[in-house]
Motif scaffolding. Sequence first.
Motif, short mmCIF file in Angstrom:
data_model
loop_
_atom_site.label_atom_id
_atom_site.label_comp_id
_atom_site.label_asym_id
_atom_site.label_seq_id
_atom_site.Cartn_x
_atom_site.Cartn_y
_atom_site.Cartn_z
N GLU A 151 0.83 -1.19 0.00
CA GLU A 151 0.00 0.00 0.00
C GLU A 151 0.87 1.24 0.00
N LEU A 152 0.54 2.20 -0.86
CA LEU A 152 1.26 3.45 -0.94
C LEU A 152 0.39 4.59 -0.43
N PRO A 153 0.99 5.69 0.04
CA PRO A 153 0.18 6.86 0.38
C PRO A 153 -0.65 7.28 -0.82
N ARG A 154 -1.79 7.89 -0.55
CA ARG A 154 -2.71 8.25 -1.62
C ARG A 154 -2.04 9.09 -2.70
N SER A 155 -1.17 10.00 -2.32
CA SER A 155 -0.51 10.89 -3.27
C SER A 155 0.47 10.16 -4.15
N GLN A 156 0.90 8.92 -3.76
CA GLN A 156 1.91 8.20 -4.53
C GLN A 156 1.35 6.98 -5.24
N LYS A 157 0.04 6.77 -5.20
CA LYS A 157 -0.52 5.56 -5.79
C LYS A 157 -0.30 5.54 -7.29
N VAL A 158 -0.02 4.34 -7.80
CA VAL A 158 0.23 4.20 -9.22
C VAL A 158 -1.09 4.33 -9.99
N PRO A 159 -1.03 4.70 -11.28
CA PRO A 159 -2.26 4.81 -12.06
C PRO A 159 -2.93 3.45 -12.23
N GLN A 204 -1.98 -23.21 -4.45
CA GLN A 204 -0.71 -22.48 -4.37
C GLN A 204 -0.88 -20.96 -4.46
N ILE A 205 -2.00 -20.49 -5.05
CA ILE A 205 -2.21 -19.06 -5.26
C ILE A 205 -3.06 -18.49 -4.12
N HIS A 206 -2.54 -17.42 -3.49
CA HIS A 206 -3.28 -16.75 -2.42
C HIS A 206 -3.33 -15.26 -2.72
N MET A 207 -4.53 -14.75 -2.95
CA MET A 207 -4.70 -13.35 -3.31
C MET A 207 -4.44 -12.45 -2.09
N ARG A 208 -3.67 -11.38 -2.31
CA ARG A 208 -3.43 -10.39 -1.28
C ARG A 208 -4.27 -9.13 -1.52
N ARG A 268 -14.50 -8.88 -9.36
CA ARG A 268 -13.98 -7.53 -9.51
C ARG A 268 -12.73 -7.43 -8.64
N TYR A 269 -11.62 -6.96 -9.25
CA TYR A 269 -10.32 -6.97 -8.59
C TYR A 269 -9.89 -5.55 -8.23
N ALA A 270 -9.36 -5.40 -7.01
CA ALA A 270 -8.73 -4.14 -6.62
C ALA A 270 -7.33 -4.09 -7.21
N HIS A 271 -6.94 -2.91 -7.64
CA HIS A 271 -5.62 -2.75 -8.25
C HIS A 271 -4.69 -1.97 -7.33
N PRO A 272 -3.39 -2.29 -7.36
CA PRO A 272 -2.74 -3.28 -8.21
C PRO A 272 -3.03 -4.71 -7.77
N ILE A 273 -3.26 -5.62 -8.71
CA ILE A 273 -3.48 -7.03 -8.39
C ILE A 273 -2.21 -7.60 -7.77
N THR A 274 -2.36 -8.19 -6.59
CA THR A 274 -1.22 -8.72 -5.85
C THR A 274 -1.58 -10.10 -5.30
N TYR A 275 -0.66 -11.06 -5.42
CA TYR A 275 -0.93 -12.39 -4.89
C TYR A 275 0.38 -13.08 -4.52
N ASP A 276 0.27 -14.13 -3.69
CA ASP A 276 1.41 -14.94 -3.28
C ASP A 276 1.33 -16.31 -3.94
#
Length: 366
Positions: A272-280, A304-308, A323-331
């Motif tokens: 997670e990034l601060p709101r002002s630094q979030k990627v597009p 084996q796949i665990h969504m973060r 519906r996925y929150a971005h950025p898509i992140t998983y382990d």
Amino acid sequence: MPKHPQYHNNNNERGSASSQNSENASDSKRKTKILVLQGNRQTGELLLGRMNKLTRKLRETHEFVAPDAPFPCPIFDEDDASQLMKTWWNRDGDVYHGLEDSVELIRSVWEENCSSKKDGGFEGMIGFSQGARLIQLLCQLQHRGAMIHNGKNGQLFPGLKYVIIAGGYDSPLPPNLSSLMAGNCGDNDKIRSTLCDIPSLHVMGSKDEMIPPSRSREVLAYFTNPVVHEHSGGHCLPMKAADVSKMISFITENSVDGNNAGSDNGKAVSMELPRSQKVPLPDEAHEQDQIDEVEALNAIYPDQIHMRSNVQCNPDDEEGSNRYAHPITYDINLSPETEELWPPHELRLSIKYPPLYPDVSPIVSL
């Protein structure tokens, strides 16, 4: 040189820097800009048109601005199409007649496009052939000026993060180069001896007969950490898939948008990034590619796949899509095939998709 230089951008618009800046503020909002410098006997519009595959991939995050060089090319025939083409200078030996006007034009475009708080301003430059040579000279002035004047106040182009030099070449420095800096920048020998710490990607064609790769590689000596991309073509700014992918990766790695957030020396850190630094957010095409891939992986490797990142059922879709929150992140849990060669603890690979994935590499940490 015209009072307000003409330029073109990838929004298919043309005008002066002053008029375009105010009229297109809403279109440029949240986009950072890349300055494109044409080659000899070209126009900004012509080069920008040939870059369509690159500009289309980055249209959601970047705006490309291509000014026309200020001088008409010499006309050898009344029917010669070159009468419509432009050049950055007329060369006489080591002297570049008109270099001062060209630098002033570029500074004007840079400053006017960075003056509005409603857009992202410039962050990079792409130059081809003569435009690549011009970028090399600007980088040497930029870095030398910053050293002399101790920081940003001495920079010709505040905010410059990276350059792409395509079909570049080295030559003796023009005698009037040092005079372009305000104050005492030093003579050309001092400028030439200064290594530029601006990240640089050097693009060259293995079949380029006008500027062979060996000559393009001479430019590497002026940069601290140059990156080389040699393509299979001739004297051009290449637009094959591999070439575009390489340039997008370089731009993404050095962009002010912070697309590299997510790893620190190979160790997983907060996603997670601060709101002002979030990627597009990804555009529609990239988003669909990312969703298709992660859902295929979940179907093949459910254990084996665990969504973060957050995943929710889409209530607007009768077929029950997610519906996925971005950025898509998983382990990805890594299981041993033979216990003898496996560490005595669980291993987990963390994957994060930048907005431009799959055109750029994912962010991976262990």
